[in-house]
Structure formats: structure tokens, C-alpha cells
Enzyme design. Structure first.
Site, PDB file in Angstrom:
ATOM      1  N   GLU A 189      -5.311  -8.675   0.171  1.00  0.00           N
ATOM      2  CA  GLU A 189      -6.084  -8.317   1.375  1.00  0.00           C
ATOM      3  C   GLU A 189      -7.525  -8.061   0.990  1.00  0.00           C
ATOM      4  OE1 GLU A 189      -4.732  -5.168   4.016  1.00  0.00           O
ATOM      5  OE2 GLU A 189      -2.646  -5.757   3.693  1.00  0.00           O
ATOM      6  N   GLU A 198       0.801  -1.234   0.000  1.00  0.00           N
ATOM      7  CA  GLU A 198       0.000   0.000   0.000  1.00  0.00           C
ATOM      8  C   GLU A 198       0.830   1.279   0.000  1.00  0.00           C
ATOM      9  OE1 GLU A 198      -3.135  -0.142   2.919  1.00  0.00           O
ATOM     10  OE2 GLU A 198      -4.204  -1.680   1.795  1.00  0.00           O
TER      11      GLU A 198
HETATM   12  C1  BGP Z   1      -4.772  -2.234   5.064  1.00  0.00           C
HETATM   13  C2  BGP Z   1      -3.388  -2.496   5.619  1.00  0.00           C
HETATM   14  C3  BGP Z   1      -3.333  -3.536   6.697  1.00  0.00           C
HETATM   15  C4  BGP Z   1      -4.522  -3.557   7.617  1.00  0.00           C
HETATM   16  C5  BGP Z   1      -5.844  -3.393   6.889  1.00  0.00           C
HETATM   17  C6  BGP Z   1      -7.021  -3.208   7.814  1.00  0.00           C
HETATM   18  O1  BGP Z   1      -4.845  -0.957   4.552  1.00  0.00           O
HETATM   19  O2  BGP Z   1      -2.523  -2.923   4.585  1.00  0.00           O
HETATM   20  O3  BGP Z   1      -2.102  -3.415   7.370  1.00  0.00           O
HETATM   21  O4  BGP Z   1      -4.342  -2.744   8.693  1.00  0.00           O
HETATM   22  O5  BGP Z   1      -5.805  -2.297   5.995  1.00  0.00           O
HETATM   23  O6  BGP Z   1      -7.051  -1.892   8.282  1.00  0.00           O
HETATM   24  P1  BGP Z   1      -7.326  -1.489   9.780  1.00  0.00           P
HETATM   25  O7  BGP Z   1      -6.329  -2.239  10.593  1.00  0.00           O
HETATM   26  O8  BGP Z   1      -7.116  -0.022   9.844  1.00  0.00           O
HETATM   27  O9  BGP Z   1      -8.720  -1.857  10.074  1.00  0.00           O
END
Ligand code: BGP
Length: 466
Positions: A367, A165
Site C-alpha cells: 500500500e 496492519e
Molecule cells: C491503511 C489500511 C487501508 C486503507 C488505507 C488508507 O492503513 O490498510 O485499509 O484504509 O490505510 O487509509 P484511510 O482509508 O484511513 O485514508
């Protein structure tokens, strides 16, 4: 398009799950690990515990056994740069090398394909102090670090991801920059330097890792115009280019997106490009694209009257608008999670189609998942909402496959509960529950959620009934 019959997922489809080092490992200062920017980050909500996290560093064997029980074909995790090189560009920490060697061997033992993210938000603090990504020396440090990974793990790791990201790090920089958040000009210089670093590491991977495949892992999402008003469509195109296509155009086509370049010029954010940068970028070709998808975003035409940007929290899925470029808008067709994130499973199909149409490279979903306040009751977690969410997204992915999009795997976020970037353990994503809360670590016992058993079945039947 409706189909009489949907395509099956390919036999070798990588049903997986994801985590990242700083969110799952803990042991933040053990066995020689240096500090990363995440270790000193103070979230506005007061959640700072990346120190113990889910204690995966000490419990990786138990966790990998659970992955095997779940039936995972792949596990996507990141390596903590500051565990391998504590200050980012100096001495190598043998204990760090050993930890990931053990983890990879454990995965191989169960025939789980390791998918390694080289860098996931956790820049070594010492590099940050020297200017972080805006400093050109960080490029060399990253290449040196990646070389050590390829040398040590390239015999067993064939799937690599350069940077997680990068677009979130530029558009939502708070969590990655303890202290003063860089200006946009500095951010785009850092962004350019990351492009050069990724390109060099991509070339190096192809040189050093036999059969190695490597790609980026941006957070990509289709952007919808609020109405069919053409001015809204322009705003959607603007934001889709700035938020998404910049990152993939560079990686795949080796050039800056024209719309984004015009935007950078207009705002005075153009980075300094050194001799040879664009040649290296053009030469490095990814083998596949990692895609993080959570939800689409909807925008309206900018008014350019000083009100286009409405800053809210720094959360990566919340659009804030930018003066003269786009305004954030509501989408009344979509549901919203308890944490204010939109839910758009059809948007996943839209996004996959758009990406494939532009780049024609195999896609690995790195993801996607639902953050929720899970509850442990009598040793069980009834997370039917997560099953529904994933079921709908898997189905739309199957439709995208039938549309002709090449998809090689799907790694939901996350394998196990871990620290959410903004809400700690109040927002969980895992198939496996970790019994701890913000202040009380308890025994950190692992429990299988209902979604664990459901996903186990999906993998077993290769999603035939999805
Ligand atoms: C993405 C990231 C992850 C993870 C996920 C969920 O943007 O790559 O590292 O954190 O989001 O987000 P959050 O933890 O803010 O709910």
C-alpha cells in the site's frame, strides 16, 4: 547517495494495485455472508456505509476488465472471513467460496497475479463477541479459515499475506473494536495470539500450497527524531521498535524485540505466552514482506510529566504520543495532505533501506497512495496531485532498488475508489473513480482518472522514465 544511473525495475516486477474486502465489495449481508466488526462499526465522523461500498461484489467483472486495461500485473485484495465462514469458525458458506473463485479466475484470465490478504481488519462479529483476538480460540478459527482458502485457491494463488496492519490494529484499535475498546493489556494479548496464528498459517501455506509464498503486511515507517538531541533519538528508537520492529522481528527472527519487551514489562502489558508458542513462531519463516507505507512520523523526547500523550482522532497515521516513551512532534520539512497526513517520498527510500537492512527479505509494497477529494467534471478527473505523489514515490523506490534493496512489486492504494476508514467517499485513492457520494449511490459508474492513463504508461514502459 547520488548515482550516475539508476537500476531498472526488474522485468517481472509486480506493478499492481490494492483494495480490501470490506472497503470495496459491499453486499455485506448477501449470499450468506455473516457480519464482521466493520459492518457494525460507527465511525465518529458518521460514515458507516460499508454496506454497498463500491459494489465490487456485483461488478467484479467490469472492475477486473479495467485492471486489465490498466495493465496491472498483480491485484492485491483481501478475502472477507465472514463471507467464507459466516460466524468465523462454523459452517462454510459455499457462495462465498464461489465468489472468490470467480474473481480469481477472472484475474487469471487476464494474467493478473492475485495477491491475497487473508485478513484485513474485518474479524467476524461472532468471534469478536467471544473476545476476539484476546481469546485463544480465535487462533484455531484463523487456521481453519486459512486452510479452507489454501484448499480452494492455492492452485491459482501463490502470493499470500497473513494479516494486514496488525500494528495499526494494536496502536489504533477504535475502528476494529465496536463497543468497548480493549485495554492495552488485552490488546497485547490479542497481538501475541495473532503472532501465533500468523506463524501457524505461514507453516500451513508452505505445506499446502505448491510454490506458495507468504508474508505479513504491517504498516511500516521510519521514525525521525525531531532534533539531533540524543534524547529525541531515544524516543524515535522507542517508537520505531514499538510501532514497527516488534511485528517484523517476530515474523522474521521469531522473537520479541528486546526494547519492546522491556516496554511491555514496564507498562504491565506482557502477554501470556503458552507452551510451544515461541517454537511455532520461530519455525515459521516468511518468504517476503508486504509493506504498507504512507509517511514517516517525527517524535521528540518524552517528558514523563503527564503530557506526553495527546489523543487526537484514531487515524492510523496520526501519532499521539505515550507517557514516558515518546511525544508526537512536527516536521517542518514535509508537506501535509488535506487530511493531515505527511507526504514524504524520500522517507519511503529511508524506510525501505531500514527494513531491508534488518531483514534481507524481498519487499512487496502492498500500500501507498494519496487520499484526496477528487472531483468529477464532464466525465473527467484531473488528479495531477496523485500523479505527482506517485511519481515521486516511484522514483524513490527506484533509488532504493539502486541502493540494493530487493523489491518485487508495488501495489498502490487503491485500484478503485473505496470507503476510506475514516472519511468515507470524501477521501478517495483510486485510479478509477466511482460515481457515488456518501448518501447518494447514483449509478456507481466507473470513470478512469488522469492517474489511470499515467499509471498505464508507467507499467507499459516498466517505469523507465521515472
Ligand atoms: C491503511 C489500511 C487501508 C486503507 C488505507 C488508507 O492503513 O490498510 O485499509 O484504509 O490505510 O487509509 P484511510 O482509508 O484511513 O485514508
Amino acid at each position: 547517495m547520488f548515482y550516475k544511473e539508476l537500476k531498472d525495475f526488474p522485468d517481472n516486477f509486480l506493478w499492481g494495485a490494492s483494495t480490501s474486502a470490506y472497503q470495496v465489495e459491499g453486499a455485506y449481508n448477501e449470499d450468506g455472508k455473516g457480519l464482521s466488526v466493520q459492518d457494525v462499526h460507527e465511525a465518529p465522523e458518521g460514515i458507516t456505509d460499508f454496506k454497498v461500498a463500491s459494489d465490487h461484489y456485483h461488478r467484479y467483472k467490469e472492475d477486473v476488465a479495467l485492471m486489465a486495461e490498466l495493465g496491472l500485473k498483480a491485484y492485491r485484495f483481501s478475502i472477507a472471513w465472514s463471507r467464507i465462514i459466516p460466524d468465523g469458525d462454523g459452517e462454510v458458506n459455499e457462495k462465498g467460496i464461489e465468489f472468490y473463485n470467480n474473481l480469481i479466475n477472472e484475474l487469471v484470465k487476464y494474467h493478473i497475479e492475485p495477491v491475497v490478504t487473508i485478513y484485513h481488519f474485518d474479524l467476524p462479529l461472532e468471534l469478536h463477541k467471544k473476545g476476539g483476538w484476546a481469546n485463544r480460540n480465535t487462533i484455531d478459527a484463523f487456521v481453519k479459515y486459512a486452510k479452507i482458502l489454501f484448499e480452494n485457491y492455492g492452485d491459482r494463488v501463490k502470493y499470500w499475506l497473513t494479516i494486514n496492519e496488525q500494528n495499526v490494529m494494536i496502536n489504533h484499535p477504535n475502528a476494529m473494536n465496536p463497543g468497548k475498546v480493549p485495554s492495552k493489556k488485552e490488546l497485547y494479548q490479542g497481538c501475541h495470539n495473532m503472532f501465533v496464528a500468523s506463524a501457524r498459517v505461514t507453516l500451513l501455506c508452505h505445506e499446502m500450497v505448491e510454490g506458495g509464498k507468504i508474508g505479513p503486511a504491517p504498516n511500516i515507517t521510519a521514525i525521525y527524531p525531531e532534533k539531533c538531541n540524543p534524547a529525541d533519538v531515544i524516543a524515535a528508537d522507542n517508537w520505531e521498535a514499538i510501532r514497527c520492529w516488534l511485528y517484523l522481528d517476530i515474523a522474521v527472527h521469531g522473537r520479541y524485540n528486546n526494547l519492546v519487551w522491556a516496554y511491555l514489562n514496564e507498562k504491565g502489558y506482557t502477554p501470556e505466552i503458552y507452551d510451544g508458542d515461541m517454537e511455532v513462531i520461530a519455525k515459521a519463516k516468511p518468504d517476503y514482506l508486504g509493506i504498507n507505507y504512507y509517511a514517516t512520523a517525527t517524535v521528540a523526547a518524552a517528558k514523563n510529566d503527564g503530557t506526553d500523550c495527546q489523543p487526537r482522532n484514531g487515524d492510523q497515521q496520526i501519532m499521539i504520543g505515550e507517557e514516558g516513551v515518546y511525544r508526537a512532534a512536527k516536521n517542518d520539512y514535509l508537506e501535509i495532505t488535506d487530511f493531515g497526513w505527511m507526504v514524504d517520498s524520500i522517507g519511503m527510500r529511508v524506510t525501505l533501506r531500514r527494513i531491508y537492512d534488518r531483514y534481507h527479505l524481498p519487499l512487496l509494497i502492498t500500500e501507498n497512495g494519496l487520499g484526496a477529494k477528487d472531483e468529477l467534471v464532464d466525465g473527467k478527473i484531473h488528479d495531477q496531485y496523485r500523479i505527482d505523489y506517485l511519481q515521486r514515490h516511484f522514483h524513490q523506490t527506484k533509488l532504493a532498488l539502486t541502493d540494493g534493496v530487493e523489491i518485487i512489486g508495488y501495489c498502490p492504494w487503491s485500484f478503485i475508489d473505496l470507503v476510506s476508514t475514516h472519511q468515507g467517499y470524501g477521501k478517495r485513492y483510486g485510479f478509477v473513480y466511482v460515481d457515488r457520494d456518501e448518501d447518494d449511490l447514483k449509478e456507481m459508474k466507473r470513470y478512469k482518472k488522469d492517474s489511470f492513463y499515467w499509471y498505464q504508461q508507467v507499467i507499459k514502459e516498466n517505469a523507465k522514465s521515472i
